[in-house]
Design an enzyme around this catalytic site. Sequence first.
Site, PDB file in Angstrom:
ATOM      1  N   LEU A  22       0.823  -1.206   0.000  1.00 33.59           N
ATOM      2  CA  LEU A  22       0.000   0.000   0.000  1.00 33.59           C
ATOM      3  C   LEU A  22       0.856   1.254   0.000  1.00 33.59           C
ATOM      4  CD1 LEU A  22      -2.814  -0.953   2.540  1.00 33.59           C
ATOM      5  CD2 LEU A  22      -2.779  -1.210   0.060  1.00 33.59           C
ATOM      6  N   GLY A  23       2.068   1.172   0.489  1.00 33.36           N
ATOM      7  CA  GLY A  23       2.956   2.325   0.541  1.00 33.36           C
ATOM      8  C   GLY A  23       4.222   1.981   1.287  1.00 33.36           C
ATOM      9  N   ALA A  24       5.222   2.841   1.151  1.00 31.61           N
ATOM     10  CA  ALA A  24       6.491   2.636   1.843  1.00 31.61           C
ATOM     11  C   ALA A  24       7.049   3.976   2.233  1.00 31.61           C
ATOM     12  CB  ALA A  24       7.478   1.883   0.944  1.00 31.61           C
ATOM     13  N   GLY A  25       7.732   4.024   3.348  1.00 31.55           N
ATOM     14  CA  GLY A  25       8.333   5.258   3.825  1.00 31.55           C
ATOM     15  C   GLY A  25       9.662   4.978   4.478  1.00 31.55           C
ATOM     16  N   GLY A  26      10.221   6.008   5.106  1.00 32.20           N
ATOM     17  CA  GLY A  26      11.535   5.861   5.707  1.00 32.20           C
ATOM     18  C   GLY A  26      11.565   4.960   6.918  1.00 32.20           C
ATOM     19  N   MET A  27      10.398   4.638   7.486  1.00 38.31           N
ATOM     20  CA  MET A  27      10.352   3.818   8.690  1.00 38.31           C
ATOM     21  C   MET A  27       9.874   2.399   8.437  1.00 38.31           C
ATOM     22  SD  MET A  27       8.911   6.569  11.471  1.00 38.31           S
ATOM     23  CE  MET A  27       9.759   8.133  11.729  1.00 38.31           C
ATOM     24  N   GLY A  28       9.243   2.171   7.303  1.00 35.25           N
ATOM     25  CA  GLY A  28       8.763   0.832   7.045  1.00 35.25           C
ATOM     26  C   GLY A  28       7.883   0.762   5.826  1.00 35.25           C
ATOM     27  N   VAL A  30       3.928  -0.520   4.376  1.00 38.53           N
ATOM     28  CA  VAL A  30       2.554  -0.867   4.717  1.00 38.53           C
ATOM     29  C   VAL A  30       2.032  -1.792   3.626  1.00 38.53           C
ATOM     30  CG1 VAL A  30       0.235  -0.035   5.214  1.00 38.53           C
ATOM     31  CG2 VAL A  30       2.214   1.326   5.891  1.00 38.53           C
ATOM     32  N   ASP A 138      -0.515  14.692  15.715  1.00 37.27           N
ATOM     33  CA  ASP A 138      -0.289  14.774  14.268  1.00 37.27           C
ATOM     34  C   ASP A 138      -1.618  14.664  13.517  1.00 37.27           C
ATOM     35  OD1 ASP A 138       1.321  15.207  12.073  1.00 37.27           O
ATOM     36  OD2 ASP A 138       1.856  13.100  11.816  1.00 37.27           O
TER      37      ASP A 138
END
Length: 726
Positions: A22-28, A30, A138
């Site tokens: 579903l998505g990816a970022g600097g922390m992990g 999904v 947030d």
Amino acid sequence: MSGPLLPGDPGTIGGHRLLARLGAGGMGVVYLGRSATGALAAVKVVLPELADEPDFRARFRREVEAAGRVISPWAVPVTGAGPDEPTPWLATAFVPGPSLGEAVHRSGPLPTHSVRALGRMLAAALRAVHAAGIVHRDVKPANVLLAVDGPRLIDFGIARSTGHTALTATGLVAGTPGFLSPEQAEARLDSLGPPSDVFALGCLLAYAATGRLPFGEGTAQAVLYRTVHDEPDLEGIGADGGGAHGHAAAGDELRALTRECLAKDPAARPDAAEIESRLAGDAPSGGAWLPPHVVRDIADRSARMLALPDIDRTVTDLPNGAPAPPHGGVSRRRVLALGSGGAVLAVAGAGAALWAATRDDAAPPAGEETWAVGVHADLSGPGKAAGRAHEQGVRLALEQHNARADKPFELRLRTADDRGSQQRARAAAQSLVRDRGVLAVIGPTTDACVDGAVATYEEALLPMLLVKPGAFRLVGRRYRAPLHCRSLVYALGFGLAVQLTRQEKVSYPGLLQDRTADPVAWQVTQGVTDAMRKARTRFYPRVVPSGLDDLGPQVTDILDAKVDSFVYAGPAEGAAGVARGLAAAGFDGPRVGPEEVAEPAFLDEAGAAAEGWLLGTSFVDPERLPAAASFTSAFRRRFDAPPGRYAVEAYDAANLAIDQLVRGVRDGRPPERARLATLLRAARYRGITKTYVFNRDNGRFEGEVCYLHRVENGEFRFLGAVPGGD
């Protein structure tokens, strides 16, 4: 949109069968997962390198604990977690809908009754958050997902218990500028409490109602300063007076409540329970809380997700000897059956949707093995027909690439909608630039939006392939990102003049430049006059100022000069008036116009007077182009409709980008953005519509092909290229 699983992705995590990214970022990362009971879930998995950091693991454990304590229908529930496992993970219920930020960016501000309902439900969610002794910290549009039955608050990644010692360093601002309270902006950690979330909710409601941040945009430092010292910009909140679903004072009440939420003094702000009470009565009913265009957008994007082969198997999970399904994916019919307990999950007419929203802050970072081609277009504004044709053409090209057995990598599609607004174009470009997996962008689709976006793409050296815009204002500058995949407007004017002098055998044309369509009009005019002078053909020119409604006197003046043909450089509406004037005067000589005239408005407003007009364009009609037969057939099979204008040109541009990405592969990886920009300018590619060759210094298309369309029986009939073109 979701993306395929990569070779290094696990097949299962925490008892969930992983289906897609579903998505990816600097922390992990999904993932879309399915539990043992068949329920869908969003499964967040921490990157291995972070799992070994005690501080990060403590923060993740706090997120799990915080989210698990919040019980509200408007907060995404935790369905499972493993914060202490070797690979920490967190599973929440899968929400079928876009983020509030995406919805506003794509479709514009919400009406007052929707914002009031949004505020009531989010206040209820915050009441539950605060009752659990937590401060979210947030609350922002990206952390609010929309569904037909109401919003869902997500992401407790930086939440903390009231009075809990922060894990962040002193002076570090945690959160998102533009949605931070003054106490957060000044990093007064001992002052953070529920009122900080209320302030953020006020910012969010102002954004939902106006499409603007209440403390403006700019650098983080500038926004934080204005948050602390300036009054919010609330102009436009409640401008519709409450809308069809509210009473006359609803808009004023919403604006007043938002202002109270944005008080600088935390003690002066209402609490979540008071906000919920003051907005009582704005409850959702079968999706009625959302405006119809947002519901349709959710349904449309849901359908597009289901049409893609993007729920992938991993190779290790295939049964022994079983062949991999097409594209490595599970069939769409199988996706529809992935409901709780095996129940069918369908796209309902009210807009219930299986659609994975990939937020900008969850885009794949550098180093992730996933790549994309972006489409930056007007997908929901006045030019949405051309924008959607762009998207469909690019989508078809990517799907055909991904279906190839010998492909070195797969490519996903990433879209950004500027709604035809130059102001929104920069934000649209930023969303694509932030997704590090996007290697090239097709678009924008208007010259004005190119102006708004080019600096962003240039700074990132992200190639932008321009299919529809044709003004040459970019060519004289030392840009490296833009690539003109069409003849410039000037070349179309030149081609029209060549057609008149060589084929129509005219000797004295009249030329009317309508500055309403500038800069296109004067560039067409310049091309026509240069060609006339080169052919030593005299002509009778006239120029009218922008916005002149009645062109009758100019038409009469030109006809009084005894011209034998008529060239109009201006918009479709002006051309219709000119056509009626020429018909009334009995003029039957050649009448020509530029691409801007080839619009339904010309046919509708000119009526029978439009018959016989000859128009020069950069686009073809693929259904009348023999070379496009296979494209047209594939397009009809894929979208169950004929290709729209610019669909085949966008398809060509996407295949040009794909061709260079494949040719530039090194060690199984496509070229990075800057290298691709260089490769594209050096490319020679034979597309369906033309051969693509570019000036390496400025990215200009080297050909000067002009396609002709004649109005016959109330339709634009494609004739082919001006002889002597490409």
